[in-house]
Write a protein that holds these residues in place. Structure first.
Motif, PDB file in Angstrom:
ATOM      1  N   ASN A 105       1.247   6.228  -2.017  1.00  0.00           N
ATOM      2  CA  ASN A 105       0.422   5.470  -1.137  1.00  0.00           C
ATOM      3  C   ASN A 105      -0.760   4.981  -2.283  1.00  0.00           C
ATOM      4  OD1 ASN A 105       1.494   6.338   1.569  1.00  0.00           O
ATOM      5  ND2 ASN A 105       0.615   8.279   0.596  1.00  0.00           N
ATOM      6  N   THR A 139       1.020  -1.406  -0.098  1.00  0.00           N
ATOM      7  CA  THR A 139       0.084   0.051   0.040  1.00  0.00           C
ATOM      8  C   THR A 139       0.911   1.426  -0.025  1.00  0.00           C
ATOM      9  OG1 THR A 139      -0.157  -0.080   2.683  1.00  0.00           O
ATOM     10  CG2 THR A 139      -1.976  -1.190   0.948  1.00  0.00           C
ATOM     11  N   ASP A 162      -4.436   2.889  -2.473  1.00  0.00           N
ATOM     12  CA  ASP A 162      -5.767   2.789  -1.860  1.00  0.00           C
ATOM     13  C   ASP A 162      -6.668   1.639  -2.735  1.00  0.00           C
ATOM     14  OD1 ASP A 162      -7.695   2.382   0.096  1.00  0.00           O
ATOM     15  OD2 ASP A 162      -8.423   4.426  -0.081  1.00  0.00           O
ATOM     16  N   GLU A 189      -7.618   1.637  -8.131  1.00  0.00           N
ATOM     17  CA  GLU A 189      -6.567   1.839  -7.024  1.00  0.00           C
ATOM     18  C   GLU A 189      -6.170   3.472  -7.091  1.00  0.00           C
ATOM     19  OE1 GLU A 189      -3.097  -0.967  -5.788  1.00  0.00           O
ATOM     20  OE2 GLU A 189      -2.547   0.205  -7.491  1.00  0.00           O
ATOM     21  N   ASP A 213      -9.783  -0.448  -4.095  1.00  0.00           N
ATOM     22  CA  ASP A 213     -11.372  -0.447  -4.301  1.00  0.00           C
ATOM     23  C   ASP A 213     -11.594  -1.706  -4.879  1.00  0.00           C
ATOM     24  OD1 ASP A 213     -14.100  -0.373  -4.377  1.00  0.00           O
ATOM     25  OD2 ASP A 213     -14.036   1.782  -4.883  1.00  0.00           O
TER      26      ASP A 213
END
Length: 160
Positions: A101, A77, A103, A111, A105
């Motif tokens: 970073n 991540t 994240d 992402e 989904d």
């Protein structure tokens, strides 16, 4: 975790060093839009294309980029990459260290990407390029690995 802390300190030192070294030249805002292809033949790193504005008329308006993975955390991540930008007109290029970073989904198979961006070095007409900024973007078709992505970098740079 110690490595991540060290990288954060190194990144801050790089930003401060770039700002100090380039303080004699006027800062200009730059915008870089990029498109990255993660689906590559075995052994080839992610690569893409970019457009760049803000350095002046005809100064590296577009080109290609190639990634090198520097480090990542256990769940992938937070990654650190070095992206090398090569101007299409052959005038030169530069490399930037990116701390990203990610994240994901899973339902949308996307992402989001956010992070910091620091120019490490330049060559050719961009040999004296220094700068730093932020990046944000989105990777798509993540099932589970993403196939491509787009991002935008907003930064301040000095060219001398």
């Amino acid at each position: 975790m110690k490595r991540a802390g060290f990288l954060a300190i190194a990144m801050a030192a790089t930003v401060l060093g770039a700002a100090t070294a380039a303080s004699a030249s006027p800062a200009v805002p730059i915008a870089l839009s990029e498109s990255i292809d993660f689906v590559r033949p075995p052994g080839e790193p992610p690569a893409g294309t970019f457009t760049l504005t803000g350095l002046g008329p005809g100064v590296c308006p577009s080109g290609i980029s190639v990634d090198s993975l520097v480090s990542f955390n256990q769940d992938f991540t937070r990654i650190v990459i070095e992206r090398r930008y090569i101007c299409a007109d052959g005038a030169g290029g530069f490399s930037a260290l990116q701390v990203l970073n990610l994240d994901g989904d899973p339902a949308a198979q996307t992402e989001s990407v956010s992070g910091t961006w620091v120019i490490r070095d330049g060559f050719g007409a961009l040999a004296q390029l220094h700068g730093a900024g932020r990046t944000q973007g989105v990777n798509v078709e993540c099932n589970p690995r993403c196939t491509s992505g787009t991002s935008t970098v907003e930064a301040v740079a000095h060219l001398n």
